[in-house]
Design an enzyme around this catalytic site. Structure first.
Site, short mmCIF file in Angstrom:
data_model
loop_
_atom_site.label_atom_id
_atom_site.label_comp_id
_atom_site.label_asym_id
_atom_site.label_seq_id
_atom_site.Cartn_x
_atom_site.Cartn_y
_atom_site.Cartn_z
N ILE A 162 0.87 -1.16 0.00
CA ILE A 162 0.00 0.00 0.00
C ILE A 162 0.92 1.22 0.00
O ILE A 162 2.05 1.17 0.47
CB ILE A 162 -0.99 0.03 1.19
CG1 ILE A 162 -0.26 -0.11 2.53
CG2 ILE A 162 -2.03 -1.06 1.04
CD1 ILE A 162 -1.20 -0.04 3.72
N ASP A 163 0.44 2.32 -0.55
CA ASP A 163 1.27 3.50 -0.72
C ASP A 163 1.80 4.02 0.60
O ASP A 163 1.18 3.84 1.66
CB ASP A 163 0.47 4.62 -1.39
CG ASP A 163 0.06 4.29 -2.81
OD1 ASP A 163 0.67 3.38 -3.39
OD2 ASP A 163 -0.86 4.95 -3.32
N LYS A 164 2.91 4.71 0.53
CA LYS A 164 3.49 5.37 1.72
C LYS A 164 2.44 6.24 2.40
O LYS A 164 2.34 6.25 3.63
CB LYS A 164 4.69 6.22 1.29
CG LYS A 164 5.22 7.14 2.37
CD LYS A 164 6.22 8.13 1.80
CE LYS A 164 6.61 9.17 2.85
NZ LYS A 164 7.51 10.21 2.31
N THR A 166 -0.76 6.01 2.43
CA THR A 166 -1.98 5.30 2.78
C THR A 166 -1.75 4.51 4.06
O THR A 166 -0.72 3.86 4.22
CB THR A 166 -2.40 4.34 1.66
OG1 THR A 166 -2.59 5.07 0.45
CG2 THR A 166 -3.70 3.61 2.01
N ARG A 263 -6.14 6.24 -6.04
CA ARG A 263 -5.90 7.68 -6.12
C ARG A 263 -6.08 8.19 -7.55
O ARG A 263 -6.70 9.24 -7.79
CB ARG A 263 -4.50 7.98 -5.60
CG ARG A 263 -4.31 7.55 -4.16
CD ARG A 263 -2.84 7.41 -3.79
NE ARG A 263 -2.16 8.70 -3.79
CZ ARG A 263 -0.86 8.82 -3.57
NH1 ARG A 263 -0.10 7.75 -3.37
NH2 ARG A 263 -0.30 10.03 -3.58
#
Length: 330
Positions: A162-164, A166, A263
């Site tokens: 998962i994104d930094k 998020t 996103r």
């Protein structure tokens, strides 16, 4: 065409992939009709988009003779033609082994095969350029000592990311058996992944599906966008949870797992995530947000050894709860 450990083959849209036995660090393809006339440096840079290679790096390779067209070296401003065979040979940097670090983890579940954590916003999942320490992998190596080796020394145990920016649930594998099982479930789209997001604007539909391909943005290689050019199939399902005058809370379910997918898709439909530093366009500080309002709140999968169906939930981070409280009190 599948890649081979001894032949790294990159199929290019509307071009036939070719094979090359020259070594481990080779990518090769045949130029398609729609790419004819492009400069070789631009063409190769876009073909290697997933490798995060800059145009200046490609130009250096061309000058060094590492890029050939029809078996011969060329100049960076040479033009490609349909049917040209492009071969890129590049040196792979020496791998750096991630080091254990005593970083606290919010462990939601753990056994001898799998660990599930609730990742805080701002924490990178695995080491990469600019983030050699302080990542989830560094913390897991200290906490677990035993992680699968399928993804190598920089991403041990990591099955998905998962994104930094998020927060939320992330699973990791402690051995190769578990890793193979969890990766297979992700590929089969049977893993349950549901996110909660606070977005700008009032989403008009109660439910919907965003089916739009994602690839690197044309003008900024660090970003992604909905595009038909050098892109991958991407599907996100959404359900409206709560509406406010200028904001909406939505739950999102991933069918595919592309980089920045949620996103990019929410920006594409005109409802970017509050506080998203790349795709939101505005700060969420008016609502007290210190980062983007996207949280991976539900994660479910079949246990790789027992076959038991597991599902985990993680509450929203406090600043998201505070933002919703502000909106409800208006």
């Amino acid at each position: 065409m599948e890649s081979n450990p001894k032949k790294n083959i990159l199929p290019y849209p509307n071009g036939e992939a070719i094979e090359d036995d020259a070594g481990d660090n080779v990518m090769a393809w045949t130029v398609g009709d729609d790419r004819s006339g492009e400069r070789i440096d631009k063409h190769v840079t876009e073909a290697l988009a997933d490798e995060t290679v800059s145009r200046s790096q490609v130009q250096d390779w061309i000058r060094q003779g590492a890029v050939t067209v029809g078996g011969a070296p060329v100049k960076p401003n040479a033009k490609v033609a349909a049917g040209d065979e492009i071969v890129v040979r590049f040196a792979e940097p020496e791998p750096i082994e991630a080091q254990p670090e005593d970083i606290p983890l919010n462990v939601v579940y753990e056994d001898s095969d799998v660990i599930v954590i609730n990742k805080p916003r701002g924490m990178v999942v695995h080491p990469a350029v600019g983030h050699s320490s302080g990542t989830v992998v560094n913390a897991l190596l200290y906490h677990c000592k035993d992680l699968s080796g399928i993804n190598g020394m920089m991403r041990p145990g990591i099955v998905h990311r998962i994104d930094k920016d998020t927060s939320g649930l992330l699973m990791a594998a402690k051995n190769d058996l578990a890793h193979a099982s969890l990766a297979g479930q992700l590929k089969a789209h049977t893993v349950v992944r549901r996110y909660t997001a606070l977005v700008y604007g009032k989403v008009p539909h109660d439910k919907g599906t965003i089916d739009a391909p994602i690839g690197r943005a044309k003008d900024d290689r660090k970003m992604f966008a909905v595009t038909d050019r050098n892109s991958k199939h991407a599907v996100t399902h959404f359900t409206v949870i709560e509406r406010f005058e200028d904001y909406t809370v939505v739950e999102l379910r991933l069918e595919t797992g592309r980089t920045h997918q949620i996103r990019v898709h929410l920006k594409y439909i005109g409802h970017p995530i509050v506080g998203d530093p790349m795709y939101g366009g505005r700060s969420g500080r008016t609502l007290g947000m210190v980062g983007q309002a996207l949280h991976a709140g539900v994660l479910g999968f079949v246990h790789p050894r027992t076959g038991e169906a597991l599902e985990f939930n993680a509450s929203l981070p406090q600043d998201m709860e505070d933002a919703l409280h502000i909106l409800r009190s208006r």
